[in-house]
Write an enzyme that holds these catalytic residues in place. Structure first.
Site, short mmCIF file in Angstrom:
data_model
loop_
_atom_site.label_atom_id
_atom_site.label_comp_id
_atom_site.label_asym_id
_atom_site.label_seq_id
_atom_site.Cartn_x
_atom_site.Cartn_y
_atom_site.Cartn_z
N LYS B 79 64.26 72.58 -15.52
CA LYS B 79 63.07 72.57 -16.39
C LYS B 79 63.27 71.52 -17.48
O LYS B 79 64.36 71.42 -18.06
CB LYS B 79 62.87 73.96 -17.00
CG LYS B 79 61.59 74.08 -17.83
CD LYS B 79 61.36 75.51 -18.33
CE LYS B 79 60.06 75.62 -19.13
NZ LYS B 79 59.83 76.99 -19.63
N SER B 154 55.33 79.25 -18.73
CA SER B 154 55.44 77.81 -18.87
C SER B 154 56.36 77.14 -17.84
O SER B 154 56.30 75.92 -17.68
CB SER B 154 55.95 77.47 -20.27
OG SER B 154 57.29 77.91 -20.41
N SER B 178 57.61 83.32 -19.52
CA SER B 178 57.55 81.98 -18.91
C SER B 178 58.41 81.78 -17.67
O SER B 178 58.25 80.78 -16.97
CB SER B 178 57.93 80.92 -19.95
OG SER B 178 56.84 80.66 -20.79
#
Lengths: 481, 489
Positions: B79, B154, B178
């Site tokens: 990420k 997210s 997330s």
């Protein structure tokens, strides 16, 4: 109307840790810009603070030294504001829960009584970097070497009544933090600086007047002058029926005045909140006790003891008790030579003079207390005169590595206390100085010193001064009819 | 495309160990899939083929010298919130579009030490603020199950990449859901560990007291393997839990007989899509068959989780994002007239609308005169929520429920209504406020979109959570479904 000033100080004590309060970068002063700012000091994305355990120990030590409460749990908070030399956009400080609270310091008044100055709190925080405005035309440089340097902010109650008292309090804190070894006290380098809150009110009034805060005072002289200027300015305003505005002011030493920096309307809202990156600092009784055991006897207590126990003058006690190396030296010397007064005279006299002459720190004196004690014992035993001892002290200072007795023997400086020899010298001097003898006998007793000097010189400085005194007096009083 | 590679970390490790293929083969395979399929998904912000192949060659060389390990030579997608030295670490923000991280996050350091090969950095909501991946400066990521739908956020790029088999596993971070929400929307497995398990050093902060990194993969077993590498005490993070390392695979096969599972009344409410609800009923029936007993519990304070979460996370983010001021790194506006202008325009240009909204909300909540009404009150709610969970865990071993009230919604459907968007996290934020570990695993489909089952454990009980998830996956195959268009791996 009569007005009285009310003064409180916020003193910023830079803690003498090797590394910064939340990073491993060095705190060394004076290196090339931005060479001592690591990723954490730069506030790079993703970095996190880890508190320096030494800074906490130092705060505890200070708290104990001012008889304060050490918080069992204290909290780091973020003080949010934007400034180019504040890398994260917030300063990590302490707000609601400082590590040290409710302490005090007693200042001696001229009459010997004590005035207690309450200290509201002392909290840990990180310093900001420095903006450099004069290096790049049309731009500001940012040096983050200082960012993250540990500070202990010491906040007094508004207990100070005059500029002089404020200076005395600041000096006392300055002495204390150096004594307990948590700050180098270097004011030129900014290691010790303060903000002063000043207001005036009618004498007898309980309510406080509107205050102004004077920022960043970094010398005792400036503090005194800035506060006095501010008292005068505010008094004049009030006497003319005008109001004092709550504001932050800056002292300009060149013009000897304070100038408005920002007023209450544009004061920041710092939006303090507990820093979620740091856990509360927990301190248990064991840690406090361990710190207490490391705390040395403090200057105030030593000063009192030097007077009451050793019979020193207030003045000598004062000059011997302020620095840890000095008082440790003095106490060792007093014990080894057995005469605190003699030890005090030598430290305050010869040693201080030598240190001043060479511009060195007292910790670097080149004659230890044990060796000096030997010398002082020989004076008391009348082996050498005080004058001779001062000569020998210079030899020792310059690197004598034998014993004091070897030095005395090798230098042929043993005191002459042979009555006959001294009398012969006196007779010769009297014979050579008929004019002076006549003056003396005519009542000009001040000229006595002349004879002492002459005899001493002819003895090569070795005549026992006490014997010389007695013999010379009697020789001069005998008229040779 | 060739179909010689197993899907899971477990399978890949076995193949590498046997010499069926090399790490370089495997890395090339995933890089080729990224090149072929990602233009439709937009799940990566940056791909590092050379760097990845060099790391793969290194892993192969290490294996040739006798090294081994359950993750050695296996690629992963990272990420874009974790700093990796020498790579752009953008947080999907224009603000950090030019930021090349000069250091490795602890998570990256640990995965590298385990021999994993980072193929690239995945898309996400800007600064992790969002539930749909639509706030990314680099454009939204699409859901592999339906390209018109969001992947959740997210960590939507990581979830989509794993679901489309562009990587066998990925890192994620979870501040209010997330990891779990995108795992649910994309039909993969993800776990948010107990707060303090995974070091936050080098993981760009959104809301420090809530942020927690974790793995995203195709099975609970893979989560355990990757979590083993990611976790561990880190002296560089003051909130890191000082605990000995543990092996999260150790209890995977433990029987569930007698396991007490709590079903919070508040999680099966009117907000829950009935079709999702019936998927969950079937999932719970599987767990009952395995010997678990389910009972209703109440977590009354979780009704306040969303408001408390948005006050606290916004307050923290307003401060955490102050460092992006255009002075030292990141976006700086052109030709600033003065300092004020430098700040204002750099931030106005560098941040997107959602990030600005949260900074404003957070700044307001911390302002003089409002602190007590907002921040302090939200902290009290946070304590109540924690206490609710603690009371529940006195009677149950695990809490189960939906991860999200619905399956993935369509791109743009909620983008204009922040409150609707925030309600996507209605079942996840309470867990972050309490600091508990929780996983989301696939539990069925509604309208051909995956449904997530959320399993919440007590503090540091990841091994138990993964045990239940693993046993569930032993009885079901929801986690093995793949979107048809992506081809087989």
């Amino acid at each position: 109307m009569q007005w009285e000033p009310v003064i409180g100080l916020e003193i910023h004590v830079q803690l003498a840790t090797v590394s910064k309060i939340f990073s491993g970068a060095s705190t060394k002063y004076g290196t090339a810009p931005n060479t001592q700012a690591c990723a954490i000091d730069l506030g790079l994305p993703g970095v996190l603070p880890v508190v320096n355990a030494r800074a906490i120990e130092m705060a505890i030590l200070f708290g104990l030294a001012i008889n304060a409460r050490i918080a069992s749990s204290s909290v780091f908070a973020r003080k949010n504001y934007f400034y180019p030399d504040l890398p994260k956009g917030y300063q990590i400080s302490q707000y609601e829960h400082p590590i040290v609270a409710d302490g005090y310091l007693d200042l001696p008044r001229a009459d010997g009584s004590l005035k207690r100055i309450s200290i509201r709190r002392a909290h840990l925080e990180e310093d900001a970097g420095k903006s450099v405005h004069d290096l790049f035309p049309g731009a500001t440089g940012v040096d983050l070497n200082r960012a993250g340097t540990p500070l202990l902010e010491v906040v007094s109650e508004p207990d100070l009544a005059t500029a002089l008292e404020a200076v005395q309090y600041m000096r006392a804190i300055h002495t204390l933090v150096r004594f307990i070894g948590i700050c180098d006290g270097n004011m030129q380098e900014g290691s010790f600086r303060c903000d002063a809150n000043v207001s005036v009110r009618p004498v007898g009034s309980e309510a406080l007047g509107t205050r102004a805060e004077i920022k960043n005072l970094n010398s005792f002289r400036f503090i005194e002058r800035a506060i006095n200027y501010e008292i005068e300015r505010q008094t004049e305003l009030l006497e003319n029926g005008r109001n004092v505005v709550q504001e932050t002011r800056l002292y300009d030493p060149d013009r000897d005045e304070t100038r408005s920096m920002r007023n209450k309307e544009d004061a920041h809202d710092y939006r303090y909140f507990p820093d979620p990156d740091l856990l509360p600092i927990r301190i248990n009784t064991d840690e406090i006790n361990a710190a207490r055991a490391r705390l040395p006897e403090l200057p105030a207590s030593r000063r009192i003891r030097y007077v009451s126990e050793f019979g020193l003058s207030e003045e000598d006690a004062d000059s011997l008790s302020g620095e840890r190396t000095v008082c440790e030296y003095f106490e060792a010397l007093a014990q080894a030579c057995g005469d605190p007064t003699q030890a005090a005279n030598w430290v305050v006299g010869e040693l201080f003079a030598a240190v001043r002459r060479e511009g060195i720190d007292f910790s670097a004196v080149r004659v230890g207390p044990a060796a000096l004690a030997q010398l002082l014992l020989r004076i008391r035993g009348r082996t050498i005169s005080n004058t001779t001892a001062k000569l020998l002290f210079k030899v020792m200072w310059n690197g004598w590595d034998g014993t004091v007795d070897e030095l005395i023997a090798g230098s042929d400086l043993q005191q002459v206390s042979d009555t006959d020899e001294i009398s012969k010298l006196i007779a010769a001097v009297i014979a050579d100085s008929p004019q002076q003898v006549a003056q003396y006998r005519a009542g000009k007793e001040k000229i006595f010193g002349y004879f002492v000097g002459q005899v001493m010189r002819r003895s090569g400085g070795k005549a026992d001064p006490q014997q010389l005194n007695v013999l010379l007096k009697s020789a001069l009083s005998v008229r040779d009819n | 495309m060739r179909s010689v590679f197993p899907a899971t970390l477990k399978g890949l490790a076995a193949g590498l160990a046997r010499g069926d293929f090399t790490s370089v083969d495997l890395t090339q395979h995933y890089l080729a899939r990224i090149a072929a399929l990602d233009p439709r998904l937009n799940s990566f912000i940056s791909v590092y083929p050379e760097r990845a192949l060099a790391a793969a060659a290194g892993a192969d060389a290490a294996r040739a010298r006798g090294a081994n390990g359950p993750l050695l030579g296996i690629p992963y997608a990272n990420k874009d919130i974790f700093c990796a030295a020498g790579t752009r670490t953008s947080c999907a923000s224009r603000m950090l579009d030019s930021f090349i991280a000069p250091y490795d996050a602890t998570v990256v350091e640990r995965l590298t030490a385990a021999g994993m090969v980072m193929s690239g950095k995945t898309n996400m909501d800007e600064f992790a603020m969002g539930s749909s991946n639509e706030t990314s400066y680099y454009g939204p990521t699409r859901n592999p199950w339906n390209l018109d739908c969001v992947p959740g956020g997210s960590s939507g790029g990581s979830a989509a990449a794993v679901a489309a088999r562009l990587a066998p596993a990925a890192t994620g971070t979870d501040t209010g859901g997330s990891i779990r929400l995108p795992a649910a929307f994309c039909g993969i497995s993800g776990i948010k560990p107990t707060y303090g398990r995974v070091s936050r050093y080098g993981m760009i902060a959104f809301a420090s007291s809530l942020d927690q990194g974790g793995p995203m993969a195709l099975s609970a077993e893979d989560l355990a393997l990757m979590l083993n590498a990611m976790c561990g005490f880190d002296g560089r993070d003051s909130t890191s839990a000082p605990r000995a390392d543990e092996d999260f695979t150790r209890e995977l096969d433990a029987p569930l007989r007698g396991l007490r599972i709590g079903l919070p009344r508040e999680f099966f409410d009117a907000a829950l899509d009935p079709a999702v609800g019936s998927c969950l009923e079937q999932a719970l029936a599987v767990l009952r068959r395995l010997g678990a007993e389910c009972r209703e519990i109440s977590l009354a304070s979780t009704a306040y989780a969303i408001p408390a979460y948005y006050i606290l996370s916004s307050a923290e983010c307003s401060s955490n994002l102050s460092r992006y001021d255009g002075v030292r790194f990141g976006h700086r506006c052109a030709d600033p007239a003065n300092l004020e202008d430098l700040y204002t325009r750099s931030r106005a240009e560098g941040f997107g609308a959602e990030v600005k909204r949260r900074i404003l909300v957070g700044t307001y909540a911390l302002s003089a005169g409002y602190y007590a009404a907002y921040y302090a009150k939200a902290q009290r709610l946070r304590r109540l929520i924690k206490e609710d969970f603690q009371a529940a865990f006195a009677d149950v071993d695990l809490i189960a429920g939906p991860t999200a009230p619905s399956v993935a919604f369509r791109l743009g459907q909620k983008a204009a209504d922040p409150v609707q968007m925030y309600l996507s996290d209605i079942y996840t934020t309470a867990v972050n406020l309490a600091g508990l570990p929780a996983a989301s695993i696939p539990a069925g489909f509604v309208n051909e979109l995956p449904v997530g089952l959320q399993l919440i454990g007590n503090y540091f009980s990841e091994a138990k959570v993964l045990n239940v998830a693993h046993r569930f996956q032993g009885e079901t195959d929801w986690h093995q479904h793949t979107p048809s268009w992506i081809g087989s791996t």
